[in-house]
Design a protein around this motif. Structure first.
Motif, PDB file in Angstrom:
ATOM      1  N   ALA A   1       0.703  -1.343  -0.025  1.00 50.02           N
ATOM      2  CA  ALA A   1       0.162   0.005  -0.029  1.00 50.02           C
ATOM      3  C   ALA A   1       1.011   1.310   0.108  1.00 50.02           C
ATOM      4  O   ALA A   1       0.563   2.116  -0.528  1.00 50.02           O
ATOM      5  N   ALA A   2       1.867   1.282   0.667  1.00 52.56           N
ATOM      6  CA  ALA A   2       2.826   2.431   0.777  1.00 52.56           C
ATOM      7  C   ALA A   2       3.593   2.697  -0.639  1.00 52.56           C
ATOM      8  O   ALA A   2       3.756   3.679  -1.092  1.00 52.56           O
ATOM      9  N   THR A   3       4.143   1.410  -1.164  1.00 52.95           N
ATOM     10  CA  THR A   3       4.872   1.627  -2.325  1.00 52.95           C
ATOM     11  C   THR A   3       3.886   1.935  -3.621  1.00 52.95           C
ATOM     12  O   THR A   3       4.205   2.818  -4.520  1.00 52.95           O
ATOM     13  N   ASN A   4       2.824   1.548  -3.135  1.00 50.75           N
ATOM     14  CA  ASN A   4       1.711   2.012  -4.567  1.00 50.75           C
ATOM     15  C   ASN A   4       1.468   3.275  -4.429  1.00 50.75           C
ATOM     16  O   ASN A   4       1.035   3.893  -5.533  1.00 50.75           O
ATOM     17  N   ALA A   5       1.226   3.795  -3.264  1.00 50.88           N
ATOM     18  CA  ALA A   5       1.030   5.157  -2.882  1.00 50.88           C
ATOM     19  C   ALA A   5       2.189   5.993  -3.301  1.00 50.88           C
ATOM     20  O   ALA A   5       1.606   7.100  -4.144  1.00 50.88           O
ATOM     21  N   ILE A   6       3.227   5.673  -3.182  1.00 51.84           N
ATOM     22  CA  ILE A   6       4.654   6.550  -3.923  1.00 51.84           C
ATOM     23  C   ILE A   6       4.287   6.441  -5.266  1.00 51.84           C
ATOM     24  O   ILE A   6       4.507   7.324  -5.972  1.00 51.84           O
ATOM     25  N   THR A   7       4.153   5.336  -6.085  1.00 57.01           N
ATOM     26  CA  THR A   7       4.161   5.203  -7.186  1.00 57.01           C
ATOM     27  C   THR A   7       2.979   5.869  -7.996  1.00 57.01           C
ATOM     28  O   THR A   7       2.937   6.580  -9.000  1.00 57.01           O
ATOM     29  N   GLY A   8       1.704   5.943  -7.151  1.00 58.62           N
ATOM     30  CA  GLY A   8       0.710   6.495  -7.718  1.00 58.62           C
ATOM     31  C   GLY A   8       0.565   8.049  -7.552  1.00 58.62           C
ATOM     32  O   GLY A   8       0.327   8.857  -8.634  1.00 58.62           O
ATOM     33  N   PHE A   9       1.464   8.252  -6.571  1.00 66.31           N
ATOM     34  CA  PHE A   9       1.619  10.151  -6.416  1.00 66.31           C
ATOM     35  C   PHE A   9       2.381  10.480  -7.649  1.00 66.31           C
ATOM     36  O   PHE A   9       2.113  11.310  -8.433  1.00 66.31           O
ATOM     37  N   LEU A  10       3.633   9.775  -7.976  1.00 70.67           N
ATOM     38  CA  LEU A  10       4.512  10.107  -9.255  1.00 70.67           C
ATOM     39  C   LEU A  10       3.435  10.180 -10.583  1.00 70.67           C
ATOM     40  O   LEU A  10       3.879  10.882 -11.367  1.00 70.67           O
ATOM     41  N   LEU A  11       2.790   8.837 -10.769  1.00 68.79           N
ATOM     42  CA  LEU A  11       2.061   8.890 -12.048  1.00 68.79           C
ATOM     43  C   LEU A  11       1.240   9.906 -12.050  1.00 68.79           C
ATOM     44  O   LEU A  11       0.847  10.293 -13.207  1.00 68.79           O
ATOM     45  N   SER A  12       0.318  10.154 -10.960  1.00 69.02           N
ATOM     46  CA  SER A  12      -0.630  11.294 -11.135  1.00 69.02           C
ATOM     47  C   SER A  12       0.227  12.754 -11.394  1.00 69.02           C
ATOM     48  O   SER A  12      -0.441  13.400 -12.336  1.00 69.02           O
ATOM     49  N   GLY A  13       1.257  13.047 -10.812  1.00 69.90           N
ATOM     50  CA  GLY A  13       2.016  14.134 -11.077  1.00 69.90           C
ATOM     51  C   GLY A  13       2.585  13.972 -12.451  1.00 69.90           C
ATOM     52  O   GLY A  13       2.861  15.311 -13.044  1.00 69.90           O
ATOM     53  N   MET A  14       2.670  13.017 -13.127  1.00 62.11           N
ATOM     54  CA  MET A  14       3.070  13.104 -14.389  1.00 62.11           C
ATOM     55  C   MET A  14       1.826  13.034 -15.593  1.00 62.11           C
ATOM     56  O   MET A  14       2.322  13.035 -16.684  1.00 62.11           O
ATOM     57  N   GLY A  15       0.610  13.146 -15.065  1.00 64.77           N
ATOM     58  CA  GLY A  15      -0.492  13.118 -15.919  1.00 64.77           C
ATOM     59  C   GLY A  15      -1.202  11.843 -16.138  1.00 64.77           C
ATOM     60  O   GLY A  15      -2.264  11.792 -17.066  1.00 64.77           O
ATOM     61  N   TYR A  16      -0.561  10.474 -15.415  1.00 65.84           N
ATOM     62  CA  TYR A  16      -1.303   9.524 -15.639  1.00 65.84           C
ATOM     63  C   TYR A  16      -2.402   9.385 -14.612  1.00 65.84           C
ATOM     64  O   TYR A  16      -2.656   9.970 -13.771  1.00 65.84           O
ATOM     65  N   LYS A  17      -3.397   7.975 -14.915  1.00 62.89           N
ATOM     66  CA  LYS A  17      -4.378   7.727 -14.024  1.00 62.89           C
ATOM     67  C   LYS A  17      -4.137   6.337 -13.387  1.00 62.89           C
ATOM     68  O   LYS A  17      -4.315   5.441 -13.784  1.00 62.89           O
TER      69      LYS A  17
ATOM     70  N   ALA B   1       9.122  15.543 -16.428  1.00 68.51           N
ATOM     71  CA  ALA B   1       8.484  14.934 -15.037  1.00 68.51           C
ATOM     72  C   ALA B   1       8.912  15.351 -13.889  1.00 68.51           C
ATOM     73  O   ALA B   1       8.051  15.525 -12.926  1.00 68.51           O
ATOM     74  N   LEU B   2      10.057  15.523 -13.648  1.00 68.37           N
ATOM     75  CA  LEU B   2      10.711  16.259 -12.317  1.00 68.37           C
ATOM     76  C   LEU B   2       9.908  17.530 -12.019  1.00 68.37           C
ATOM     77  O   LEU B   2       9.500  17.587 -10.688  1.00 68.37           O
ATOM     78  N   ALA B   3       9.856  18.400 -12.902  1.00 67.28           N
ATOM     79  CA  ALA B   3       9.303  19.734 -12.677  1.00 67.28           C
ATOM     80  C   ALA B   3       7.606  19.552 -12.303  1.00 67.28           C
ATOM     81  O   ALA B   3       7.135  20.163 -11.411  1.00 67.28           O
ATOM     82  N   SER B   4       7.101  18.683 -12.925  1.00 67.30           N
ATOM     83  CA  SER B   4       5.772  18.587 -12.904  1.00 67.30           C
ATOM     84  C   SER B   4       5.273  17.904 -11.359  1.00 67.30           C
ATOM     85  O   SER B   4       4.345  18.288 -10.753  1.00 67.30           O
ATOM     86  N   VAL B   5       6.127  16.699 -11.024  1.00 67.52           N
ATOM     87  CA  VAL B   5       5.725  16.099  -9.858  1.00 67.52           C
ATOM     88  C   VAL B   5       6.310  17.097  -8.745  1.00 67.52           C
ATOM     89  O   VAL B   5       5.458  16.941  -7.764  1.00 67.52           O
ATOM     90  N   LYS B   6       7.265  17.957  -8.877  1.00 65.69           N
ATOM     91  CA  LYS B   6       7.679  18.883  -7.906  1.00 65.69           C
ATOM     92  C   LYS B   6       6.577  19.637  -7.492  1.00 65.69           C
ATOM     93  O   LYS B   6       6.197  20.066  -6.650  1.00 65.69           O
TER      94      LYS B   6
END
Length: 311
Positions: A45-61, A303-308
């Motif tokens: 759940a923790a690693t999925n949350a990390i990955t999900g946050f990054l993906l969302s910040g990159m515009g993915y769903k 992606a770096l600028a977008s996620v930050k």
């Protein structure tokens, strides 16, 4: 004049084709939604949350589905799921042999190392002399001949079933109690309050290692290994079909300190995994440089600028 117009038109068409090609790499509709699996374990759940946050910040769903481990592997094989961050090895050796070794599912990258996953006991049981699998049956009556496992179908449970079936460690008359991770730990907590003998599946990273005074038993290495690693799995061909997400997943690696910190935040402060993951990344932004190296947004931007910007 005719020649100039033809040349100009050819350049425009060429530029348009290049733009279409570049966009298709990142905005491919089949890649925009990322289907991730969660077996109901706190660490995933923790690693999925990390990955999900990054993906969302990159515009993915990102879409996360909670499923039993056998269903997850079947879903990856049948392309119903895209990603599973929880291939614990060697605990999942049987699933590896059945799905990964023959190429039906791809082991993409190692995301964690130095893990433990085996039977554990509280400190007072350890102090009473239970330090090895072979010690369990010496105190069979005190344990009620029960071992507490996690959800049905989990690889560790299958190993415990095999131990009982083969009467290894004289545990042939014992019973495996299967339930969710949360229900198992609730039962252990009740036993600890009463100083009752209990043995259960323990693993690290997990908040249980801080919340409980516990020890891991030796002797079960044949079934659970000594220390292990966790790998990221994908459906066959996923990294080729969605190379940008594949690059992110290849870059992602975690530490036990990181995962324990996020899980403890969830357990102690009752915040969501998503909130805890975002807070940890905000406090440790340097990790983004490695995670997002060579990665773009869904539209092909940095992606770096977008996620930050989402922190």
């Amino acid at each position: 004049m005719q020649t100039l117009s033809t040349t100009h038109l050819s350049r425009l068409l060429g530029a348009g084709l290049l733009l279409l090609s570049a966009t298709s790499v990142y905005a491919d509709s089949s890649c925009e939604t990322v289907k991730m699996a969660d077996p109901g374990w706190s660490d995933i759940a923790a690693t999925n949350a990390i990955t999900g946050f990054l993906l969302s910040g990159m515009g993915y769903k990102p879409e996360i589905a909670t499923l039993a481990v056998p269903i997850i592997y079947g879903g990856l094989k049948d392309s119903q799921m895209d990603v599973f961050m929880g291939n614990w090895m060697p605990a999942q050796q049987g699933f590896y042999d059945k799905f990964v070794a023959n190429g039906d599912v791809v082991q993409l990258a190692k995301n964690l190392e130095g893990t433990e996953f085996t039977l554990a006991v509280p400190d007072y049981v350890w102090d009473a002399g239970v330090r090895d699998f072979a010690d369990l049956n010496k105190f069979a009556d005190k344990f009620g001949k029960k071992v507490y496992g996690i959800g049905s179908g989990a690889p560790a449970n299958l190993s415990l079933h095999e131990i009982i079936k083969k009467n290894d460690f004289d545990l042939g008359q014992w019973k495996l109690v299967e339930s969710s991770e949360q229900a198992m730990l609730a039962e252990v907590s009740r036993a600890v309050k009463r100083k009752r003998f209990v043995t259960f599946l323990g693993w690290t990273p997990h908040p249980m290692n801080v919340q409980l005074k516990m020890h891991y038993l030796k002797g079960g290495e044949k079934y659970f290994g000594d220390t292990g690693s966790v790998y990221t799995l994908t459906r066959k061909g996923y990294a080729q079909a969605c190379p940008n997400v594949g690059k992110l997943l290849t870059n992602l690696s975690f530490t036990q300190e990181m995962e324990n910190s996020i899980m403890a935040e969830v357990a102690d402060k009752k915040v969501s995994n998503e909130e805890a993951a975002k807070a940890w990344i905000k406090a440790n932004p340097a990790v983004l440089d490695k995670w997002l190296d060579g990665v773009k947004t869904v539209d092909g931007e940095d992606a770096l600028a977008s996620v930050k910007a989402k922190l």
